[in-house]
Motif scaffolding. Structure first.
Motif, PDB file in Angstrom:
ATOM      1  N   GLU A   1     -28.698  57.082 112.985  1.00 49.67           N
ATOM      2  CA  GLU A   1     -27.994  57.402 114.235  1.00 49.67           C
ATOM      3  C   GLU A   1     -26.619  56.755 114.352  1.00 49.67           C
ATOM      4  O   GLU A   1     -25.641  57.447 114.671  1.00 49.67           O
ATOM      5  CB  GLU A   1     -28.868  57.023 115.443  1.00 49.67           C
TER       6      GLU A   1
ATOM      7  N   LEU B   1     -22.977  58.671 114.634  1.00 48.10           N
ATOM      8  CA  LEU B   1     -22.057  58.411 115.742  1.00 48.10           C
ATOM      9  C   LEU B   1     -20.680  58.007 115.223  1.00 48.10           C
ATOM     10  O   LEU B   1     -19.653  58.495 115.711  1.00 48.10           O
ATOM     11  CB  LEU B   1     -22.622  57.312 116.644  1.00 48.10           C
TER      12      LEU B   1
ATOM     13  N   ARG C   1     -18.859  61.006 113.960  1.00 47.32           N
ATOM     14  CA  ARG C   1     -18.403  61.850 115.070  1.00 47.32           C
ATOM     15  C   ARG C   1     -17.137  61.286 115.697  1.00 47.32           C
ATOM     16  O   ARG C   1     -16.173  62.005 115.974  1.00 47.32           O
ATOM     17  CB  ARG C   1     -19.514  61.967 116.111  1.00 47.32           C
TER      18      ARG C   1
ATOM     19  N   ILE D   1     -23.813  60.721 120.432  1.00 50.87           N
ATOM     20  CA  ILE D   1     -24.213  61.342 119.172  1.00 50.87           C
ATOM     21  C   ILE D   1     -24.449  62.837 119.354  1.00 50.87           C
ATOM     22  O   ILE D   1     -24.665  63.327 120.456  1.00 50.87           O
ATOM     23  CB  ILE D   1     -25.469  60.686 118.573  1.00 50.87           C
TER      24      ILE D   1
ATOM     25  N   TYR E   1     -25.664  64.621 111.610  1.00 51.97           N
ATOM     26  CA  TYR E   1     -26.806  63.976 110.953  1.00 51.97           C
ATOM     27  C   TYR E   1     -26.925  64.295 109.454  1.00 51.97           C
ATOM     28  O   TYR E   1     -27.135  63.382 108.641  1.00 51.97           O
ATOM     29  CB  TYR E   1     -28.103  64.309 111.695  1.00 51.97           C
TER      30      TYR E   1
END
Length: 323
Positions: free
Chosen positions: A135, A139, A142, A270, A275
């Motif tokens: 995760e 993030l 992103r 997120i 992913y």
């Protein structure tokens, strides 16, 4: 089966509940490993009070599909695909979306019923522990993809916890010059190990003066990853005019924008989109998540794990929970 249930501030209990029903189109995933996130700690400490009592925690984990035997990363977001935000490429804000561990029961359970599209097969060279820390990589990807820095741009990452250290790693991969800021020397040592150009201990130096002296005009980009209101309020004085500030930690605070001409400030969360790339980056050794692991516990020791993550003297970064 055993689950970690939020019962209130400083109250998370391991309880036994029935196995989840397997509805049409879902598969059962047996939990293997997960990691405690700063979000979990905000609820545990009572910083955020909107978590529903009785909710199962956990949004960063991996497991084994019972139908195929595959090792998989569990994506914590499910979006509808046809609301306004989904159709505009913003699944994080899906009006019908579910977020496991926040708005729906999460992954700290011995078994979880999942949609197959929310499962990403783990390559054989990713360990279970690494699969429990996807995760924050997603993030960081992103955020840096949104910032679109150029080679040599200054990126100031305020906070060098697990999320901040991964922001540092991704920014360096994009060719940026990174200023890492934290209150703890042991975290700054991690930042140095990963290649940060400059480290600043905010207890010993004036962060604003140091960043402005180094960058001449202010940092091109600032990523706030501390979850601290005082750090949020400092960001307008760190960024250059027309720069960008990503508020990834606690975004509450009062921003004095008098001298932050044309600077952009935004929050970010997120998204399931990043992913697969995050899993690929871990598999290729482009980012280090295993080195961030400082403590390991099993599911029965969940309360001890939370207490450790909440104790600065333990020097926690990533606390892993394994079945």
């Amino acid at each position: 089966m055993k689950v970690a249930i939020y019962r209130g501030v400083n109250q998370v209990q391991i309880e036994n509940v029935p196995l989840p029903p397997i509805k049409a189109g879902r598969v059962l995933v047996n939990f293997v490993a997960g990691s405690i996130c700063g979000t979990d700690m905000h609820f545990y400490r009572g910083d955020w009070r909107w978590m529903k009592k009785g909710r199962i925690l956990g949004h960063d984990a991996c497991g084994i599909r019972t139908d195929t035997g595959e090792r998989v990363v569990m994506v914590p977001m499910v979006n509808c695909g046809h609301c306004y935000f989904c159709l505009h490429g913003l699944p994080s804000y899906c009006t019908r979306g579910k977020f496991y561990g926040l708005t729906r029961d999460g992954f700290f359970a011995e078994s979880k019923a999942m949609l197959p599209r929310s499962l990403i097969t783990m390559p054989s060279n990713i360990s279970d522990e690494e699969g429990a820390i996807v995760e924050p990589v997603a993030l960081a990807l992103r955020v840096l993809n949104y910032l679109q820095p150029n080679l040599g741009d200054w990126v100031t990452v305020v906070g060098q916890g697990a999320i901040g250290l991964l922001m540092t790693q991704i920014a360096l991969l994009k060719g940026c010059r990174v200023i890492a800021v934290d209150l703890e020397n042991y975290r700054l040592e991690f930042a140095q190990k990963y290649g940060a150009d400059i480290t600043i201990n905010a207890q010993k130096e004036n962060v604003i003066q140091s960043v402005r002296k180094l960058t001449k005009h202010g940092s091109d980009f600032v990523i706030e990853a501390t979850g601290n209101i005082a750090a949020v309020e400092q960001t307008p004085f760190l960024v250059r005019k027309a720069g960008k500030v990503a508020l990834i930690g606690e975004s509450r605070g009062r921003l004095n924008l008098a001298d932050a001409d044309e600077a952009s400030f935004f929050t970010m969360y997120i998204s399931p989109i990043e992913y697969p790339a995050a899993v690929e980056m871990i598999a290729r050794g482009l980012v280090d998540v295993k080195g961030l692991i400082t403590h390991r516990f099993n599911l029965d020791e969940f309360e001890q794990a939370l207490q450790t993550a909440n104790t600065p003297s333990e020097k926690p970064l990533k606390v892993i929970i394994a079945r």
